[in-house]
Design a protein around this motif. Structure first.
Motif, short mmCIF file in Angstrom:
data_model
loop_
_atom_site.label_atom_id
_atom_site.label_comp_id
_atom_site.label_asym_id
_atom_site.label_seq_id
_atom_site.Cartn_x
_atom_site.Cartn_y
_atom_site.Cartn_z
N VAL A 46 0.66 -1.10 0.14
CA VAL A 46 0.16 -0.26 0.34
C VAL A 46 0.89 1.25 -0.03
N ARG A 47 1.42 1.20 0.57
CA ARG A 47 2.55 2.72 1.01
C ARG A 47 3.44 2.27 -0.37
N GLU A 48 3.68 1.52 -1.23
CA GLU A 48 4.27 1.53 -2.47
C GLU A 48 3.37 2.70 -3.68
N LEU A 49 2.43 1.66 -3.71
CA LEU A 49 1.19 2.34 -4.53
C LEU A 49 0.93 3.94 -4.26
N ALA A 50 1.32 4.11 -2.37
CA ALA A 50 0.70 5.41 -2.70
C ALA A 50 1.84 6.37 -3.12
N GLY A 51 2.63 5.93 -3.12
CA GLY A 51 4.06 7.02 -3.59
C GLY A 51 3.94 7.21 -5.51
N LYS A 52 3.91 6.12 -5.74
CA LYS A 52 2.75 6.24 -7.22
C LYS A 52 2.20 7.21 -7.24
N GLY A 53 1.03 6.83 -5.97
CA GLY A 53 0.13 7.84 -6.76
C GLY A 53 0.23 9.10 -6.92
N ASP A 54 0.95 9.49 -5.70
CA ASP A 54 1.87 10.94 -5.30
C ASP A 54 2.26 11.54 -6.79
#
Length: 445
Positions: free
Chosen positions: A80-88
């Motif tokens: 989830v943290r990895e996806l959040a970084g890419k979403g940002d």
């Protein structure tokens, strides 16, 4: 070859299935599955019962599920943290690949206590290896129907199977040797620290190694030769089926924005927006569970059950199933059986599993034969508890944590749902999306 396409006939066969609980021999079983030495393809009998007992009491028991919950939470949180970084960064993400990698890492930590995959490339290679195994296992192989020609290997399938088996075998050898080295190192540290005992690792391979020292009934014991086939079953069956199902859950919710909104509202009410989903939240999410059941109905991980062989002549509904025939349960067709599912059979309607719906009491544990994604009877999937837990937990976390934007110009209702058929179902086109964080910032820390 006998193919069962209706829930009513499946029920009659699987409720009393002693004579259909063994497996036929095939080239793929011989060359890929350790020649019936694993659990999935083992012949029905004392040895199979021993392996099944170990899985039920030690590997996939409720206590084992609880003990390893923090491992699953850690891996899903990391994803989830990895996806959040890419979403940002407003990046498009190959969600198919990401889910597969997360499921593989979570399973490897549960099975052997560590991630066995490094970067995304290594995880992708493993997924390709599993997919090749599934494709070779389901391919039409003339050797199985005209055994006299098997020495020619006219299609070259046996050569491919042997090559793939060597790759899988070498992978498992590395996993086991590394694990034994870590066990020895831990035992030395404990002994050196004055503990005097051996170190205990909280993973399934450690449980298997310790189980070698115990008797398991009927004079059968677990040996080193049994461990590699069991590991192959867990890695091959556990990663591919779970990741595919999670991907289908997300794809169906993206295709149906109203259902996605309902699922997110339920999650917000139960979990809030200041933390991620915990496994203890899952029983309080009836709508999400209904979405997952409807996904199992539409997109069973294995469209056909693994083959069974009939050990004696059997009469059912006036038809003779002869001894030696191969039996397949068409799980995909049963999920579309208009007699079992009369209300909007082909529509994606999770409400059918909610209170007031026609199938509100249906579960996937092999008791309701219109919905048997894990099979039924004696040969029901031994890892069902782990598979269900992983699918529910990761799907809930991804639905709760993000909104999902499709590439510009792509409409949700036009999302490509074409399938690649084999032993397992795959989406043909990877699910490309942009994750948009919807929780409070502290939830992603």
């Amino acid at each position: 070859m006998i193919v069962v396409n209706s829930a009513s006939i499946a029920s009659k066969l699987l409720r009393n299935d002693a004579i259909i609980s063994s497996r036929p021999t095939s080239s793929s079983v011989k060359h890929l599955a350790y020649n019936h030495q694993d659990l999935i393809f083992a012949h029905y009998g004392p040895r199979w019962r021993m392996l099944r007992k170990i899985c039920a009491l030690q590997l996939f028991s409720p206590k084992a599920m609880e003990d390893l919950a923090p491992v699953r939470a850690d891996e899903v949180g990391r994803f989830v943290r990895e996806l959040a970084g890419k979403g940002d960064r407003e990046e498009l993400v190959n969600l198919s690949e990401g889910i597969s990698g997360c499921a593989a890492d979570a399973l490897s930590r549960v099975v052997v206590g560590r991630r066995v995959f490094g970067d995304g490339e290594e995880s992708r290679e493993f997924k390709d290896m599993v997919e090749e195994m599934m494709n070779l296992s389901s391919a039409f192989n003339i050797n199985d129907f005209v055994p006299g020609l098997s020495w020619l290997d006219l299609q070259g399938l046996v050569a491919k199977m042997k090559k793939l088996h060597r790759k899988f075998d070498e992978f498992l050898d590395r996993v086991i040797e590394d694990h034994k080295a870590r066990l020895t190192e831990t035992a030395d540290e404990v002994s050196g620290g004055g503990g005097g005992g051996r170190g205990r690792h909280n993973d399934l391979l450690s449980v298997l190694i310790e189980a070698k020292e115990e008797a398991h009934g009927e004079g059968i014991t677990l040996t080193d030769a049994d461990i590699k086939p069991l590991l192959q079953n867990m890695f091959a069956a556990g990663t591919d089926t779970s990741s595919n199902t999670i991907e289908f859950v997300l794809a169906e919710l993206i295709r149906h924005p109203d259902l996605l909104s309902r699922a997110q509202q339920e999650l917000d009410n139960v979990v809030g927006r200041r933390r991620l989903v915990a496994e203890t939240d899952l029983p309080n999410l009836p709508f999400l569970q209904a979405v997952i059941k409807e996904t199992f109905r539409h997109h069973p991980a294995a469209p056909l059950s693994l083959p069974r062989i009939i050990s004696e002549d059997h009469q059912i509904d006036g038809y003779l199933i002869p001894k030696g025939a191969t039996l397949l349960i068409n799980i995909w067709a049963i999920g579309r059986d208009p007699i079992a599912w009369p209300e909007e059979t082909l529509s994606f309607r999770p409400d059918r599993f909610l209170p007031g719906g026609q199938h509100e009491r249906a579960d996937v544990k092999g008791n309701d034969f219109e919905l048997i994604p894990f099979g039924g009877g004696r040969r029901i999937c031994a890892g069902m508890n782990l598979g269900m837990r992983m699918v529910q937990f990761m799907a809930a976390t991804l639905v709760h944590s993000f909104d999902w934007r499709l590439p510009e110009g792509q409409l949700p209702e036009k999302l490509d749902m074409d399938l690649s058929f084999g032993l397992t179902l795959h989406r043909t086109v990877p699910l490309m999306v942009r994750p948009v964080a919807r929780l409070e910032p502290e939830a992603y820390l």
